[in-house]
Write a protein that holds these residues in place. Structure first.
Motif, mmCIF file in Angstrom:
data_model
loop_
_atom_site.group_PDB
_atom_site.id
_atom_site.type_symbol
_atom_site.label_atom_id
_atom_site.label_comp_id
_atom_site.label_asym_id
_atom_site.label_seq_id
_atom_site.Cartn_x
_atom_site.Cartn_y
_atom_site.Cartn_z
ATOM 1 N N ALA A 136 1.192 5.629 72.867
ATOM 2 C CA ALA A 136 0.582 5.237 74.013
ATOM 3 C C ALA A 136 1.316 4.532 74.904
ATOM 4 O O ALA A 136 1.102 4.581 76.393
ATOM 5 C CB ALA A 136 -0.831 4.581 74.090
ATOM 6 N N ALA A 137 2.382 4.053 74.480
ATOM 7 C CA ALA A 137 3.301 3.149 75.263
ATOM 8 C C ALA A 137 4.493 4.084 75.736
ATOM 9 O O ALA A 137 5.369 3.361 76.236
ATOM 10 C CB ALA A 137 3.896 1.918 74.430
ATOM 11 N N GLY A 138 4.404 5.314 75.140
ATOM 12 C CA GLY A 138 5.499 5.880 75.776
ATOM 13 C C GLY A 138 6.837 6.343 74.969
ATOM 14 O O GLY A 138 7.729 6.986 75.169
ATOM 15 N N ARG A 139 6.485 5.875 73.538
ATOM 16 C CA ARG A 139 7.587 5.834 72.668
ATOM 17 C C ARG A 139 7.392 6.865 71.504
ATOM 18 O O ARG A 139 6.168 7.346 71.322
ATOM 19 C CB ARG A 139 7.922 4.464 72.074
ATOM 20 N N GLN A 140 8.174 7.401 70.974
ATOM 21 C CA GLN A 140 8.224 8.015 69.601
ATOM 22 C C GLN A 140 7.627 7.263 68.303
ATOM 23 O O GLN A 140 7.936 5.902 68.263
ATOM 24 C CB GLN A 140 9.379 8.582 69.215
ATOM 25 N N ALA A 141 6.777 7.865 67.595
ATOM 26 C CA ALA A 141 6.150 6.909 66.728
ATOM 27 C C ALA A 141 6.136 7.764 65.368
ATOM 28 O O ALA A 141 5.871 8.975 65.458
ATOM 29 C CB ALA A 141 4.826 6.327 66.821
ATOM 30 N N LEU A 142 6.182 7.384 64.024
ATOM 31 C CA LEU A 142 6.034 8.088 62.853
ATOM 32 C C LEU A 142 5.446 7.182 61.779
ATOM 33 O O LEU A 142 5.926 5.988 61.420
ATOM 34 C CB LEU A 142 7.440 8.585 62.225
ATOM 35 N N ASP A 169 11.334 3.256 69.660
ATOM 36 C CA ASP A 169 10.580 4.338 68.885
ATOM 37 C C ASP A 169 10.434 3.459 67.642
ATOM 38 O O ASP A 169 11.312 2.618 66.894
ATOM 39 C CB ASP A 169 11.537 5.324 68.857
ATOM 40 N N VAL A 170 9.356 3.849 66.582
ATOM 41 C CA VAL A 170 8.867 2.971 65.762
ATOM 42 C C VAL A 170 8.327 3.823 64.613
ATOM 43 O O VAL A 170 7.913 4.453 64.730
ATOM 44 C CB VAL A 170 7.860 1.945 66.222
ATOM 45 N N VAL A 171 8.867 3.425 63.401
ATOM 46 C CA VAL A 171 8.465 4.027 62.158
ATOM 47 C C VAL A 171 7.609 3.067 61.363
ATOM 48 O O VAL A 171 8.029 2.073 61.027
ATOM 49 C CB VAL A 171 9.726 4.299 61.308
ATOM 50 N N VAL A 172 6.225 3.448 61.374
ATOM 51 C CA VAL A 172 5.292 2.752 60.871
ATOM 52 C C VAL A 172 5.221 2.771 59.209
ATOM 53 O O VAL A 172 4.376 3.781 58.834
ATOM 54 C CB VAL A 172 3.946 2.640 61.610
ATOM 55 N N ASN A 173 5.521 2.099 58.555
ATOM 56 C CA ASN A 173 5.613 2.403 57.129
ATOM 57 C C ASN A 173 4.423 1.849 56.374
ATOM 58 O O ASN A 173 3.778 0.542 56.837
ATOM 59 C CB ASN A 173 6.621 1.635 56.467
ATOM 60 N N TYR A 174 3.738 2.463 55.529
ATOM 61 C CA TYR A 174 2.442 1.696 54.818
ATOM 62 C C TYR A 174 2.484 2.359 53.497
ATOM 63 O O TYR A 174 3.376 3.182 53.168
ATOM 64 C CB TYR A 174 1.217 2.297 55.640
ATOM 65 N N SER A 175 1.753 1.671 52.622
ATOM 66 C CA SER A 175 1.606 2.339 51.250
ATOM 67 C C SER A 175 0.275 2.579 50.895
ATOM 68 O O SER A 175 0.123 3.195 49.591
ATOM 69 C CB SER A 175 2.110 1.008 50.355
ATOM 70 N N GLY A 176 -0.757 2.188 51.367
ATOM 71 C CA GLY A 176 -1.962 2.773 51.014
ATOM 72 C C GLY A 176 -2.840 3.577 52.104
ATOM 73 O O GLY A 176 -2.533 4.772 52.200
ATOM 74 N N ASP A 177 -3.736 3.063 52.748
ATOM 75 C CA ASP A 177 -4.793 3.819 53.598
ATOM 76 C C ASP A 177 -3.939 4.410 54.815
ATOM 77 O O ASP A 177 -3.294 3.673 55.485
ATOM 78 C CB ASP A 177 -5.906 3.097 53.937
#
Length: 246
Positions: A47-53, A26-34
């Motif tokens: 889409a790969a069947g995992r949780q995401a934020l 499961d993945v937390v996708v950090n970003y700072s802009g767009d």
């Protein structure tokens, strides 16, 4: 594994997020802009069947980093961190031409940001604090070794600091069940170079790379995954160079 990837919306960071999901994280996708690119990466994870934020946070801001890790707990206990977020500051130039504000901002993101994220990860992963252990991978750069003269000496210095932090922290938390390593990419074909005003930089340096080409983000992601995984269970304090021989 619940994995936090800083700067996860583009380039190397995005490739790490997508590969980690394919390998079961499961993945937390950090970003700072767009937010749009981050949400697109999060959708690939789902889409790969995992949780995401997808979570917006400036890694140089202490409150933002605390909020990032608090949000990550929604997916489960954090057991992996990739410190990928970094900036070059501005277009290339000589050190004497740089404004101090640019240098300070670069160090804030590239060094203080790594420190803050490592600190929050250790507080959650460490067996001393009731955690189950985990793995941290810091993204360095071959610039830490070459110095990036005439382009980004301040950026190179920030990445050398990341290498030292990696080794020192690895010694500090080894007994706490946490492994800390770094990947040192060379010339990688991402949008960073064009964004810095150097769209032809890859073509300029390719002849100096023994393998004859720049690397791809997916190739760095594979190296990162190795260091996150149990395949590297006896590896800590290492800096893995992935630069095509340059």
């Amino acid at each position: 594994m619940t994995l936090v990837v800083t700067g996860g919306s583009r380039g190397i960071g995005a490739a790490i997020c997508v590969l980690a999901a394919a390998r079961g994280d499961d993945v937390v996708v950090n970003y700072s802009g767009d937010p749009a690119p981050a949400e697109a990466v999060a959708e690939q994870v789902r889409a790969a069947g995992r949780q995401a934020l997808a979570f917006r946070a400036d890694v140089s801001a202490e409150d933002d980093v605390r909020a990032l890790f608090a949000a990550a707990a929604e997916l489960g206990p954090v057991t992996g961190l990739v410190n990928n977020a970094a900036i070059t500051g501005n277009t290339p130039g000589r050190l004497e031409d740089y404004e101090v504000g640019v240098v300070r901002r670069t160090l804030d993101v590239n060094v203080t940001g790594v420190f803050l994220c490592c600190r929050e990860a250790v507080r959650r992963m460490s067996t001393r604090h009731g955690g189950d252990g985990g793995a941290i991978v810091n993204i360095s750069s071959t610039a830490a070794r070459t110095g990036s003269a005439g382009e980004w000496v301040h950026y190179a210095a920030s990445k050398a600091a990341v290498d030292t932090l990696t080794f020192g922290l690895a010694q500090e938390v080894a007994a706490d069940g946490i492994r800390v390593n770094a990947v040192r990419p060379g010339m990688i074909d991402t949008g960073l170079h064009a964004a810095a005003g150097l769209p032809d930089r890859m073509a300029k340096y390719a002849p100096q790379i023994p393998l004859g080409r720049p690397g791809q983000p997916a190739e760095i992601a594979e190296a990162v995954w190795f260091l996150l995984s149990e395949a590297s269970s006896f590896t800590t304090g290492a800096v893995l160079e992935v630069g095509g021989g340059r």
